[in-house]
Design a protein around this motif. Structure first.
Motif, short mmCIF file in Angstrom:
data_model
loop_
_atom_site.label_atom_id
_atom_site.label_comp_id
_atom_site.label_asym_id
_atom_site.label_seq_id
_atom_site.Cartn_x
_atom_site.Cartn_y
_atom_site.Cartn_z
N PHE A 1 0.81 -1.21 0.00
CA PHE A 1 0.00 0.00 0.00
C PHE A 1 0.86 1.27 0.00
CE2 PHE A 1 -2.67 3.21 2.13
CZ PHE A 1 -3.70 3.24 1.20
N GLU A 2 1.96 1.27 0.69
CA GLU A 2 2.84 2.44 0.75
C GLU A 2 3.43 2.75 -0.63
OE1 GLU A 2 3.35 4.66 3.22
OE2 GLU A 2 1.78 3.53 4.24
N ALA A 3 3.81 1.73 -1.36
CA ALA A 3 4.35 1.93 -2.70
C ALA A 3 3.26 2.45 -3.64
CB ALA A 3 4.93 0.63 -3.23
N ALA A 4 2.03 1.95 -3.45
CA ALA A 4 0.91 2.42 -4.26
C ALA A 4 0.62 3.90 -3.98
CB ALA A 4 -0.33 1.58 -4.00
N LYS A 5 0.72 4.29 -2.70
CA LYS A 5 0.51 5.68 -2.34
C LYS A 5 1.59 6.58 -2.96
CE LYS A 5 -0.08 6.66 1.94
NZ LYS A 5 -0.19 6.70 3.41
N SER A 6 2.79 6.07 -3.04
CA SER A 6 3.88 6.88 -3.59
C SER A 6 3.79 7.01 -5.11
CB SER A 6 5.23 6.31 -3.19
OG SER A 6 5.47 5.08 -3.85
N ILE A 7 3.21 6.03 -5.77
CA ILE A 7 3.12 6.09 -7.23
C ILE A 7 1.86 6.83 -7.70
CG2 ILE A 7 1.90 3.95 -7.73
CD1 ILE A 7 4.04 3.52 -9.95
N TRP A 8 0.88 6.99 -6.82
CA TRP A 8 -0.37 7.66 -7.18
C TRP A 8 -0.14 9.05 -7.78
CZ3 TRP A 8 -5.18 6.42 -8.13
CH2 TRP A 8 -6.14 7.42 -8.17
N PRO A 9 0.67 9.93 -7.18
CA PRO A 9 0.89 11.27 -7.77
C PRO A 9 1.52 11.20 -9.17
CG PRO A 9 1.66 11.23 -5.50
CD PRO A 9 1.31 9.83 -5.87
N LYS A 10 2.35 10.19 -9.37
CA LYS A 10 2.96 10.05 -10.71
C LYS A 10 1.90 9.70 -11.74
CE LYS A 10 7.46 8.64 -8.94
NZ LYS A 10 8.43 7.56 -8.85
N GLY A 11 0.94 8.87 -11.36
CA GLY A 11 -0.16 8.52 -12.27
C GLY A 11 -1.02 9.72 -12.59
N VAL A 12 -1.31 10.52 -11.58
CA VAL A 12 -2.10 11.74 -11.79
C VAL A 12 -1.33 12.70 -12.70
CG1 VAL A 12 -3.08 13.76 -10.64
CG2 VAL A 12 -3.37 11.49 -9.64
N GLN A 13 -0.04 12.83 -12.46
CA GLN A 13 0.79 13.71 -13.29
C GLN A 13 0.82 13.21 -14.74
OE1 GLN A 13 2.07 16.60 -12.45
NE2 GLN A 13 3.05 16.94 -14.42
N LEU A 14 0.92 11.91 -14.93
CA LEU A 14 0.92 11.34 -16.27
C LEU A 14 -0.40 11.64 -16.97
CD1 LEU A 14 2.21 9.57 -18.49
CD2 LEU A 14 1.15 7.60 -17.36
N ALA A 15 -1.51 11.46 -16.26
CA ALA A 15 -2.82 11.74 -16.85
C ALA A 15 -2.94 13.22 -17.23
CB ALA A 15 -3.93 11.35 -15.87
N LYS A 16 -2.45 14.10 -16.36
CA LYS A 16 -2.49 15.54 -16.63
C LYS A 16 -1.65 15.88 -17.86
CE LYS A 16 -1.25 19.99 -14.72
NZ LYS A 16 -0.40 20.67 -13.78
N GLU A 17 -0.44 15.36 -17.91
CA GLU A 17 0.44 15.63 -19.04
C GLU A 17 -0.14 15.06 -20.34
OE1 GLU A 17 4.27 14.13 -17.93
OE2 GLU A 17 4.61 15.75 -16.49
N SER A 18 -0.76 13.89 -20.25
CA SER A 18 -1.37 13.28 -21.44
C SER A 18 -2.51 14.15 -21.96
CB SER A 18 -1.90 11.89 -21.12
OG SER A 18 -0.85 11.02 -20.81
N ALA A 19 -3.33 14.65 -21.06
CA ALA A 19 -4.44 15.52 -21.47
C ALA A 19 -3.92 16.82 -22.08
CB ALA A 19 -5.34 15.81 -20.28
N GLU A 20 -2.89 17.40 -21.47
CA GLU A 20 -2.31 18.63 -22.01
C GLU A 20 -1.70 18.40 -23.39
OE1 GLU A 20 0.40 19.80 -18.94
OE2 GLU A 20 -1.17 20.75 -17.73
N LYS A 21 -1.00 17.28 -23.54
CA LYS A 21 -0.38 16.96 -24.83
C LYS A 21 -1.44 16.71 -25.89
CE LYS A 21 3.14 16.02 -27.44
NZ LYS A 21 4.05 17.04 -27.89
N LEU A 22 -2.51 16.03 -25.52
CA LEU A 22 -3.61 15.79 -26.45
C LEU A 22 -4.22 17.12 -26.91
CD1 LEU A 22 -5.62 13.82 -27.84
CD2 LEU A 22 -6.99 13.97 -25.75
N TYR A 23 -4.47 18.01 -25.97
CA TYR A 23 -5.04 19.32 -26.31
C TYR A 23 -4.08 20.09 -27.22
CZ TYR A 23 -6.89 24.02 -25.78
OH TYR A 23 -7.39 25.26 -26.02
N SER A 24 -2.81 20.11 -26.87
CA SER A 24 -1.81 20.82 -27.66
C SER A 24 -1.72 20.26 -29.09
CB SER A 24 -0.46 20.73 -26.96
OG SER A 24 0.56 21.23 -27.77
#
Length: 130
Positions: free
Chosen positions: A62-85
């Motif tokens: 669970f601790e490793a999952a908590k640490s990777i969660w922000p990276k997943g959110v960041q990836l989703a955000k960057e993907s959406a921004e790249k798609l829009y761009s």
């Protein structure tokens, strides 16, 4: 008189064929640029996603999952921004291609109109001179 009509139709046909070839070249060039842009965007997203999922596959608690969660959110955000761009760039290329096609058609119509006007005036002059 038939010879003048035939030459006029041949001239119009030649102008039309030239315009079609130029339009096809413009359209293919625009399509090539758009495909290249989208392919580069897909390549970068696949690379980023595969790196994330490679890291995510190593999560065991669970601790490793908590640490990777922000990276997943960041990836989703960057993907959406790249798609829009990318979509904005594709839209810009589409507008430029359509503008070039419009200018080509306008030029073709003006050239054809000029040719027809010259030939009509020549026929009028020949008819009034007789």
């Amino acid at each position: 008189m038939y010879e003048q009509m035939n030459s006029q139709f041949l001239s119009l046909g030649k102008n039309f064929a030239d315009a079609v070839v130029k339009a096809q070249g413009v359209a293919l060039s625009g399509f090539e640029k758009m495909a290249d842009l989208q392919l580069k965007a897909v390549e970068s997203q696949v690379s980023a996603s595969s790196a994330f999922w490679s890291e995510a596959s190593e999560v065991r608690d669970f601790e490793a999952a908590k640490s990777i969660w922000p990276k997943g959110v960041q990836l989703a955000k960057e993907s959406a921004e790249k798609l829009y761009s990318t979509n904005q760039e594709v839209l810009g290329l589409t507008l430029k291609t359509n503008e070039a096609l419009g200018n080509l058609i306008k030029g073709s119509i003006e050239a054809t109109n000029e040719t027809v006007t010259k030939q009509v005036n020549a026929v009028k002059k020949a008819a009034s001179g007789k």
